[in-house]
Write a protein that holds these residues in place. Structure first.
Motif, short mmCIF file in Angstrom:
data_model
loop_
_atom_site.label_atom_id
_atom_site.label_comp_id
_atom_site.label_asym_id
_atom_site.label_seq_id
_atom_site.Cartn_x
_atom_site.Cartn_y
_atom_site.Cartn_z
N ARG A 253 2.18 3.21 3.94
CA ARG A 253 3.29 4.17 3.92
C ARG A 253 3.31 5.11 5.12
O ARG A 253 4.36 5.57 5.52
N ASN A 254 2.13 5.40 5.72
CA ASN A 254 2.11 6.44 6.76
C ASN A 254 2.39 5.94 8.16
O ASN A 254 2.58 6.73 9.08
N SER B 205 -2.69 1.68 0.42
CA SER B 205 -1.36 2.17 0.07
C SER B 205 -0.93 3.28 1.02
O SER B 205 0.20 3.28 1.54
N HIS C 72 7.18 -3.10 5.81
CA HIS C 72 6.33 -2.08 6.43
C HIS C 72 5.83 -2.51 7.81
O HIS C 72 5.12 -1.74 8.47
#
Length: 156
Positions: A139-140, A135, A57
């Motif tokens: 992810r964003n 979380s 990420h």
């Protein structure tokens, strides 16, 4: 004001304080692991050895103790003894944090800071909320996240 314990006892107490694998850190990494995230711990290749590193990420998470990092919350109080020592110590920690985070960001990483006050004390958030915020942030793709106790709010 005099310390309420002897210098020998205070020394033993301070020596027992860990810099890594703290309870708040373990709570965060356990919650994120349950959500399916995989990470490295305390990567020495990155400035400040972030508590959690998510290469997939492009993100890191620091779980900071409010006292040691001089956070402006109800958990931080300036010590009444050896005031010059503590002001120097905590100011140095804060300056180092700023430098480390800037260096990590310049290297292309996204940075989150989860403060201890978000996990304990009178202003704590629900643990599930903190894990969900982290979380969602992972992810964003947002560049920054700071999770603080209720009195200050959480921001992305």
């Amino acid at each position: 004001m005099a310390d309420i314990v002897s210098p020998k006892t205070r020394s033993r107490m301070m020596a027992g304080i860990k810099s890594g694998n703290t309870k708040p850190e373990i709570v965060i990494r356990s919650g994120l692991h349950k959500k399916g995230f995989r990470f490295r711990l305390h990567d020495r290749k990155l400035p400040g050895k972030p508590d959690l590193v998510f290469p997939r990420h492009g993100a890191v998470i620091f779980v900071n103790g409010c006292f040691w990092h001089g956070h402006d919350c109800h958990l931080f109080k300036w010590p009444k003894t050896r005031e010059d020592f503590w002001k120097n110590k905590i100011s140095s920690n804060k300056a180092r944090d700023i430098t480390n985070i800037a260096t990590i960001k310049n290297a292309g990483w996204r940075v989150a800071v989860v403060w201890e006050c978000a996990l304990k004390g009178k202003a704590r958030l629900e643990l599930d909320s903190v894990i969900d915020l982290c979380s969602f942030w992972l992810r964003n793709g947002a560049n920054e996240l700071e999770v603080r106790g209720n009195e200050s709010g959480a921001s992305i």
